[in-house]
Each structure stands twice: as structure tokens, then as C-alpha cells.
Motif scaffolding. Sequence first.
Motif, short mmCIF file in Angstrom:
data_model
loop_
_atom_site.label_atom_id
_atom_site.label_comp_id
_atom_site.label_asym_id
_atom_site.label_seq_id
_atom_site.Cartn_x
_atom_site.Cartn_y
_atom_site.Cartn_z
N GLN A 191 8.53 1.45 -28.92
CA GLN A 191 9.82 1.67 -29.55
C GLN A 191 10.93 1.02 -28.73
N THR A 192 11.91 0.44 -29.42
CA THR A 192 13.09 -0.09 -28.76
C THR A 192 14.24 0.91 -28.92
N ALA A 193 15.35 0.65 -28.21
CA ALA A 193 16.48 1.60 -28.19
C ALA A 193 15.97 3.00 -27.88
N ALA A 194 15.07 3.08 -26.92
CA ALA A 194 14.33 4.32 -26.67
C ALA A 194 15.17 5.43 -26.08
N VAL A 217 14.17 -0.03 -23.10
CA VAL A 217 15.58 0.30 -22.93
C VAL A 217 16.32 -0.93 -22.41
N ARG A 218 17.64 -0.82 -22.24
CA ARG A 218 18.41 -2.00 -21.82
C ARG A 218 19.13 -1.81 -20.49
N SER A 219 18.86 -0.71 -19.78
CA SER A 219 19.48 -0.51 -18.46
C SER A 219 18.60 0.39 -17.61
N GLU A 220 18.79 0.32 -16.30
CA GLU A 220 18.03 1.16 -15.40
C GLU A 220 18.44 2.62 -15.54
N GLN A 221 19.69 2.86 -15.88
CA GLN A 221 20.15 4.24 -16.11
C GLN A 221 19.39 4.86 -17.28
N GLN A 222 19.21 4.11 -18.36
CA GLN A 222 18.45 4.61 -19.49
C GLN A 222 16.98 4.81 -19.13
N ALA A 223 16.45 3.89 -18.34
CA ALA A 223 15.05 4.02 -17.91
C ALA A 223 14.85 5.29 -17.11
N PHE A 233 5.69 4.99 -19.56
CA PHE A 233 5.87 3.55 -19.74
C PHE A 233 7.29 3.28 -20.23
N VAL A 234 8.13 2.78 -19.34
CA VAL A 234 9.51 2.45 -19.66
C VAL A 234 9.79 1.03 -19.17
N CYS A 235 10.25 0.16 -20.06
CA CYS A 235 10.50 -1.24 -19.72
C CYS A 235 11.97 -1.57 -19.97
N ASN A 236 12.61 -2.12 -18.96
CA ASN A 236 14.02 -2.43 -19.00
C ASN A 236 14.21 -3.89 -19.43
N SER A 237 14.79 -4.10 -20.60
CA SER A 237 14.91 -5.45 -21.14
C SER A 237 15.87 -6.33 -20.34
N SER A 238 16.68 -5.73 -19.47
CA SER A 238 17.59 -6.52 -18.64
C SER A 238 16.95 -6.98 -17.33
N ALA A 251 -0.76 -3.48 -22.72
CA ALA A 251 -2.18 -3.56 -22.38
C ALA A 251 -2.72 -2.19 -21.98
N ALA A 252 -1.91 -1.42 -21.25
CA ALA A 252 -2.35 -0.09 -20.78
C ALA A 252 -2.43 0.92 -21.90
N THR A 253 -1.59 0.80 -22.90
CA THR A 253 -1.54 1.79 -23.98
C THR A 253 -2.32 1.38 -25.22
N GLY A 254 -2.61 0.08 -25.36
CA GLY A 254 -3.26 -0.40 -26.58
C GLY A 254 -2.34 -0.38 -27.78
N ALA A 255 -1.02 -0.37 -27.57
CA ALA A 255 -0.05 -0.29 -28.67
C ALA A 255 -0.14 -1.51 -29.58
N THR A 256 -0.13 -1.26 -30.89
CA THR A 256 -0.19 -2.36 -31.86
C THR A 256 0.86 -2.21 -32.95
N ILE A 257 1.83 -1.31 -32.77
CA ILE A 257 2.90 -1.14 -33.76
C ILE A 257 4.22 -1.04 -33.02
N VAL A 258 5.26 -1.70 -33.57
CA VAL A 258 6.60 -1.71 -32.99
C VAL A 258 7.56 -1.02 -33.94
N LEU A 259 8.35 -0.08 -33.43
CA LEU A 259 9.39 0.59 -34.20
C LEU A 259 10.73 0.15 -33.62
N ASP A 260 11.49 -0.61 -34.42
CA ASP A 260 12.64 -1.33 -33.87
C ASP A 260 13.89 -1.13 -34.71
N PRO A 261 14.94 -0.48 -34.16
CA PRO A 261 16.21 -0.35 -34.89
C PRO A 261 17.18 -1.50 -34.62
N ILE A 262 16.75 -2.49 -33.87
CA ILE A 262 17.68 -3.53 -33.42
C ILE A 262 17.69 -4.72 -34.35
#
Length: 391
Positions: A191-194, A217-223, A233-238, A251-262
Motif C-alpha cells: 500500500q502507498t500513502a500508508a 511512505v514519503r518521509s522518515e517521520q511517517q515510517a 515492512f516500511v519503505c520510504n520513497s524519499s 520479495a520477503a512478503t510475496g506481495a502481488t497486489i498494489v493498493l494506491d491512492p496516488i
Amino acid sequence: MQRFNWKINMQHQISDAKALQLRSVITSDGQVVLSLVKEPIPALKPEEILVRVEATPVNPSDIGLMLGAADLSRAWTADGADGPQLGAPVPAAALQAMRSRRDASTAVGLEGAGTVVAAGSSRAAQALMGRTVAAMAGGMYARYRCIPAVECLVLPEGTTAAQAASCFVNPLTALGMVETARSEGHTGIVQTAAASNLGQILHRVCLADGVPLVNVVRSEQQAQLLREQGARFVCNSSSDDFREQLTDAIAATGATIVLDPIGGTSGGQILSCMEAAIARRPGQVISRYGSDVLKQLYVYGSLDPRPIEIPRDIGTAWAAGGWLLLRYLKVVRRETLDRLKARVAAEITTTFASRYTRSVSLPELISPEVLSTCARPATGKKFLIEPWKDC
């Protein structure tokens, strides 16, 4: 006895009252105009109830209905017959897309909660007298709302209207998305905008249900916010190494679906990382058409108004589409929806709790300062309207 008398007195007070309500219209000369108007309270049908609306949230979808593409930097205010008015011009380029709303006054407010103060003659309606209920009935930016009893979510005793105000949009979106992922055979989600209100609810649902989730997420504060809530699992896009972080997490989660409000390039970039993660799987065959593992992108918002871009390094086993709660509610099985709504009611102060940074009255909402703040998406900046505030 006091509670019983209060209900009788309230029914007497509203017997010939008018309900203050917020309405939005796009005028023929290209202005969005928000007004507070007093509308007569309709006579109740046997299966209907009258809710004294005590709390209703400001969701992005509500902002879209209220303002559309209006330019708030050129907003003006005026005094209407029943309360303040606010108007703002709509850029000419956006007027064509909003033509269906020209000169059509629309009641605003998708969801909310309050107390049942009058009921129709049916047993189902009468059973709700005095109860706190929530509804996604539209027109909830009002002091009273007439609603079919069957459409209401009845909350446990002691639940406040503020706690119940956001029972539908974010909770049912999160649950509906997880149900969609399961029904399509996906076992892990990105998921984005998590760090958004909805993103945090989806995180809590996946944590409780054991669904692997990658949070973008888009910042370390959000992470840090999500890590403190137990997100693994939190990834900072910045970050400079964002793509590497994201590919490792997928790879660790095997995720194959993206939920994106952006929208924009966001989802396509994740599909690209998803294909790279799939290629790491032991024994995975990659042909000149890419992997044969289906990767699904669902876009459910447009924080980035630019066209959605899909890169060409994702192979051919992919799909992209829109996800909308209102459509999901139409196609989901009734027993599934009842189960999801029961879970929301039971966990409204835990899994599905929403937090608000500010509460405003209906007149306060119609101000350039408040609306400008609401219209700028920001983590931890959710507004709650209390229609009876300062009365």
C-alpha cells in the motif's frame, strides 16, 4: 426516566423544525458556491429514522464533492439567508468535466453518526430509538438526517458519535480491499500513502489478520509512526535506496497486489519492483514475456493528478484498474457485508479508530482557512465536523 423525557422533548422540538444543511452548487458562470440552508425535515416513512447528526468527518471524497477543481486562492465569502456562503471560481479547463453538476444543488457529507431522535412505525425503526448509529447516507453535513433504519450501523452502548463518525468509508475500504485481495488469490499487499488515516487502519487489519503488508511512505517521520504501531515492512520513497528497499520487502512478503491512492508513476514503479522480486524466487522461469505471476494494481485515488504511467519492464502478466468503495458495496455478497459491518462495530475504538486534529462547526467549515487546510492532504490532519457545536 430522564433519558426517556429527553427523547420526548427532542421529538417535540423537531416536529416542525428545519434542518440546517451544507449544500454545494456549480453555477452557470463557473463558480462553486457552498451555502448553509434550512431544509424542512420530511415526514418519516415506517422504515425510516431521524438521526440528530453529532459528528461527521471531512474525507477527501467530501472535499472533492464540495469544491471540485475550485481555486480557493480566489475564494470569496458572503452572508446567506441561513448562514455564511463561500464561493470560488472553477478554472475553465475543469468546467467541462463538472458539467453534470451545473446549477444542481448537492447535499454534502458522505458519512456520520448521531442519536436516533425519532422513528417510523416499523419494528426495526422503533428498536433504534435513542441509540447511537452511524450511516453512509450522503447529506450528512447537516443537523438532522432522515435515513432508512436498515442502512444504519448500530454501535455498542457507550460508543460516542465522534468515535463512530468514520465507521464506513475508511474501515469498509480497508476491509473490502483485503477481501478483494483474498478473493483474487493474493497473499501479500503493498500500500502507498500508508501513514494516512486509511493506511493506518489497513495496517491494523493486516496485522490482526496475519496478512503480509508492505507500507510505502514519503518521509522518515511517517515510517517511524508505522514502525511504532508494529509495522515490519516500511519503505520510504524519499530514500536514495527506495527501489532496493521496496524490492527486498516485496520479495520477503510475496506481495502481488498494489493498493494506491496516488496515481501518476507510483503504482507502476511498484509493479516494476514486484517483477524484480518475483524473478528472485527459486526456480522462477522468466521468459521474454517476463514472469507468469499476475501482478495487480488498484488505484483508488488521485493525489497525483497526472496520467497513470505503467513501465514496460513488468512483463505481460499484470492488470490495472480502479477500486471504489461505492461499487464494492453494490457487488459484495450481503452476508459478507454484514460480517464486515459487524466487525467495524465491534472494533470501532481499536482497529478502526480514527483520530482528529480539529473539530469545527458547520459555519466554521465554510471559511477559506479551514477549507484550504482540509483540501491539502497531510498525515494527522483529519477534521471532524460537529453540526451542533456552539449552538
